[in-house]
Motif scaffolding. Structure first.
Motif, PDB file in Angstrom:
ATOM      1  N   SER A   1      33.062  71.509  54.935  1.00 53.57           N
ATOM      2  CA  SER A   1      31.964  72.319  55.678  1.00 53.57           C
ATOM      3  C   SER A   1      30.857  71.475  56.255  1.00 53.57           C
ATOM      4  O   SER A   1      30.385  71.956  57.053  1.00 53.57           O
ATOM      5  N   ALA A   2      30.806  70.134  55.085  1.00 50.59           N
ATOM      6  CA  ALA A   2      29.876  69.522  55.818  1.00 50.59           C
ATOM      7  C   ALA A   2      29.399  68.557  57.503  1.00 50.59           C
ATOM      8  O   ALA A   2      28.658  68.967  58.419  1.00 50.59           O
ATOM      9  N   PHE A   3      31.080  68.610  57.033  1.00 51.78           N
ATOM     10  CA  PHE A   3      31.430  67.873  58.775  1.00 51.78           C
ATOM     11  C   PHE A   3      31.020  69.071  59.862  1.00 51.78           C
ATOM     12  O   PHE A   3      30.788  68.356  61.051  1.00 51.78           O
ATOM     13  N   GLN A   4      31.917  69.891  59.058  1.00 51.80           N
ATOM     14  CA  GLN A   4      31.588  70.914  60.213  1.00 51.80           C
ATOM     15  C   GLN A   4      29.681  71.788  60.983  1.00 51.80           C
ATOM     16  O   GLN A   4      29.305  71.654  61.889  1.00 51.80           O
ATOM     17  N   VAL A   5      29.436  71.453  60.095  1.00 50.78           N
ATOM     18  CA  VAL A   5      27.845  71.369  59.715  1.00 50.78           C
ATOM     19  C   VAL A   5      27.100  70.249  61.208  1.00 50.78           C
ATOM     20  O   VAL A   5      26.342  70.526  61.810  1.00 50.78           O
TER      21      VAL A   5
ATOM     22  N   MET B   1      39.318  69.841  58.899  1.00 51.80           N
ATOM     23  CA  MET B   1      38.154  68.610  59.553  1.00 51.80           C
ATOM     24  C   MET B   1      38.755  67.054  60.391  1.00 51.80           C
ATOM     25  O   MET B   1      38.755  67.223  60.787  1.00 51.80           O
ATOM     26  N   PHE B   2      40.103  66.592  59.835  1.00 49.23           N
ATOM     27  CA  PHE B   2      41.151  65.732  60.158  1.00 49.23           C
ATOM     28  C   PHE B   2      40.966  66.495  61.700  1.00 49.23           C
ATOM     29  O   PHE B   2      41.972  65.394  62.625  1.00 49.23           O
ATOM     30  N   TYR B   3      42.213  67.811  61.724  1.00 53.46           N
ATOM     31  CA  TYR B   3      42.446  68.162  63.151  1.00 53.46           C
ATOM     32  C   TYR B   3      40.853  68.528  63.941  1.00 53.46           C
ATOM     33  O   TYR B   3      41.671  68.128  65.882  1.00 53.46           O
ATOM     34  N   GLY B   4      40.016  68.416  63.373  1.00 50.39           N
ATOM     35  CA  GLY B   4      39.177  68.831  64.724  1.00 50.39           C
ATOM     36  C   GLY B   4      38.769  66.916  65.047  1.00 50.39           C
ATOM     37  O   GLY B   4      37.761  66.811  65.562  1.00 50.39           O
ATOM     38  N   ILE B   5      38.730  66.260  63.676  1.00 49.25           N
ATOM     39  CA  ILE B   5      37.915  64.669  64.597  1.00 49.25           C
ATOM     40  C   ILE B   5      39.306  64.530  65.620  1.00 49.25           C
ATOM     41  O   ILE B   5      38.238  63.880  66.971  1.00 49.25           O
TER      42      ILE B   5
ATOM     43  N   ASP C   1      35.145  76.586  67.048  1.00 51.16           N
ATOM     44  CA  ASP C   1      35.765  77.931  66.567  1.00 51.16           C
ATOM     45  C   ASP C   1      37.488  77.554  67.087  1.00 51.16           C
ATOM     46  O   ASP C   1      38.810  78.131  66.567  1.00 51.16           O
ATOM     47  N   THR C   2      37.597  76.792  68.121  1.00 53.65           N
ATOM     48  CA  THR C   2      39.106  75.750  68.066  1.00 53.65           C
ATOM     49  C   THR C   2      39.240  75.014  67.549  1.00 53.65           C
ATOM     50  O   THR C   2      40.885  74.642  68.051  1.00 53.65           O
ATOM     51  N   SER C   3      38.311  73.734  67.375  1.00 51.97           N
ATOM     52  CA  SER C   3      38.696  72.923  66.165  1.00 51.97           C
ATOM     53  C   SER C   3      38.500  72.520  64.887  1.00 51.97           C
ATOM     54  O   SER C   3      39.136  72.302  63.864  1.00 51.97           O
ATOM     55  N   LEU C   4      36.813  73.793  64.313  1.00 48.92           N
ATOM     56  CA  LEU C   4      36.502  73.310  63.040  1.00 48.92           C
ATOM     57  C   LEU C   4      36.503  74.329  62.119  1.00 48.92           C
ATOM     58  O   LEU C   4      36.263  74.268  60.970  1.00 48.92           O
ATOM     59  N   SER C   5      37.317  75.629  62.622  1.00 47.66           N
ATOM     60  CA  SER C   5      36.606  76.235  61.897  1.00 47.66           C
ATOM     61  C   SER C   5      37.775  77.082  60.519  1.00 47.66           C
ATOM     62  O   SER C   5      38.621  76.151  60.941  1.00 47.66           O
ATOM     63  N   PHE C   6      36.876  77.344  59.478  1.00 46.70           N
ATOM     64  CA  PHE C   6      38.311  77.859  58.304  1.00 46.70           C
ATOM     65  C   PHE C   6      39.511  78.938  58.079  1.00 46.70           C
ATOM     66  O   PHE C   6      40.112  79.034  57.494  1.00 46.70           O
TER      67      PHE C   6
ATOM     68  N   MET D   1      38.322  71.477  45.435  1.00 48.24           N
ATOM     69  CA  MET D   1      36.520  71.322  45.700  1.00 48.24           C
ATOM     70  C   MET D   1      35.641  69.945  46.832  1.00 48.24           C
ATOM     71  O   MET D   1      34.935  70.049  47.533  1.00 48.24           O
ATOM     72  N   ILE D   2      36.539  68.494  46.505  1.00 50.81           N
ATOM     73  CA  ILE D   2      35.920  67.856  47.077  1.00 50.81           C
ATOM     74  C   ILE D   2      35.970  67.451  49.189  1.00 50.81           C
ATOM     75  O   ILE D   2      35.016  67.936  49.425  1.00 50.81           O
ATOM     76  N   THR D   3      37.677  68.359  49.352  1.00 52.53           N
ATOM     77  CA  THR D   3      37.885  68.729  50.349  1.00 52.53           C
ATOM     78  C   THR D   3      37.290  69.412  51.378  1.00 52.53           C
ATOM     79  O   THR D   3      36.886  69.478  52.726  1.00 52.53           O
ATOM     80  N   LEU D   4      36.671  70.569  50.272  1.00 55.02           N
ATOM     81  CA  LEU D   4      35.953  71.538  50.731  1.00 55.02           C
ATOM     82  C   LEU D   4      34.761  71.774  50.826  1.00 55.02           C
ATOM     83  O   LEU D   4      33.967  71.998  52.123  1.00 55.02           O
TER      84      LEU D   4
END
Length: 361
Positions: free
Chosen positions: A132-136, A70-74, A257-262, A125-128
């Protein structure tokens, strides 16, 4: 050795391996011409810094976070949106950095303050959930992020492939904006790794290791463990966001796919384990091994499968088929964990194979 914060590699073999990797990366544009080699080298640089930042959490504090992508994607989306909206200029680059890095740090601070006071599983659990919410959210806000298609953008003129900085007629090779971008990625990644080395070898880093070993004892000694863990989370988030910025600048694109993928998170975990947890140098080796295997193992298997087929060997052509590269990569990972339980760096430091030996920076 002050540039390494007084903590040079504690093995001649490890030093040699690191020197070879760094020199090969630095000379890639001239030793290995071609777009693929340059892309692989740039990805190694970015992920070495990204993995080192994650190891600051997992290896030095024992905190398992699933929000690192998520931070990487931000960072990736901040620079992409700025360059897409403001145009290819340095003001847009500065805006993306000024917006992306503080946003990542603030989110890391909020997550840390709300979840690091309790059990470690709650933090995971919180970070997961937040990741997930940020990806959506990034997929839904198509007017801002481009949705599933992401955002493509142009770079400032100095960093474009068509900008020739040194003519081929002068030194026998051409230096253009693409190569300059690579060296920007290389230099910034190296500086971030050196900064993380400084962090883990500072008194603050020693406290983090004390918290990892026994949090209750660290609290009894008077250390504010929540502050230290939250601060480490913020530092890791800043480095991850910076790595995201570098990745977006290199790809000239930011998308799910390049920034937020699990799957990126899984790759980071594999690189940490391969290189060795609790070691910054291990991030460089883990990223190099994994990304080289990811990009070249399939091609090598194709050659081996063809050779086995021409030799008339049974079963091997099917087992070595390029489509099964992921299976072999998984087996390679399992073998590395079994034979190198302290990671490659731990093994290089302890050639005798003492499995109880601790990790090394």
């Amino acid at each position: 050795m002050m540039i390494l914060s007084g903590d040079p590699p504690r093995s001649r073999i490890l030093t040699l391996v690191l020197v070879v990797i760094i020199l090969a990366l630095a000379a890639t544009p001239f030793l290995f011409p071609g777009a693929k080699a340059l892309n692989v080298a740039a990805k190694i640089c970015v992920f070495a810094a990204l993995v080192a930042s994650y190891d600051l959490l997992l290896g030095y504090t024992g905190s398992v976070s699933f929000a690192h992508t998520m931070f990487y994607g931000i960072g990736s989306y901040a620079i992409a949106i700025a360059l897409y909206g403001m145009g290819p200029n340095w003001a847009a680059v500065a805006t993306g950095i000024v917006v992306g890095l503080p946003l990542a740090a603030l989110l890391a601070l909020a997550i840390g303050l709300f979840s690091l006071r309790v059990a470690a599983i709650f933090f995971a659990m919180i970070t997961l959930a937040v990741a997930s919410a940020f990806q959506v959210l990034a997929s839904q806000l198509s007017w801002l992020t481009g949705g599933e298609d992401g955002r493509s953008f142009q770079l400032p003129e100095l960093l474009r492939p068509g900008t020739v900085l040194i003519s081929k007629n002068l030194f026998g090779f051409e230096v253009n904006g693409r190569i300059l971008t690579f060296y920007l990625v290389f230099a910034v990644s190296a500086l971030m790794i050196l900064a993380l080395l400084r962090v883990v070898n500072s008194p603050f880093g020693r406290v983090l290791q004390a918290i990892r070993e026994n949090r209750f004892r660290a609290e009894a000694l008077g250390f504010r463990t929540v502050f230290h863990l939250t601060y480490a989370n913020c530092i890791a988030a800043l480095v991850a966001a910076s790595a995201g910025i570098l990745n977006a600048l290199w790809l000239r694109y930011a998308g799910p796919d390049t920034s937020l993928s699990f799957s990126i998170m899984l790759d980071i975990l594999l690189m940490v384990v391969i290189g060795g947890m609790g070691t910054i140098y291990g991030a460089i080796i883990g990223a190099t091994i994994f990304i080289l295997a990811q990009n070249y193992l399939q091609s090598l298997m194709g050659v081996a499968s063809t050779a086995a087929s021409e030799a008339g060997l049974p079963l091997l052509p099917g087992l070595l088929h390029p489509d099964r590269w992921l299976l072999w990569l998984g087996l390679l990972f399992i073998a590395s964990v079994y034979f190198f339980p302290t990671g490659v760096v731990g093994r290089l430091r302890n050639p005798a194979g003492d499995k109880s030996a601790g990790s090394s920076h």
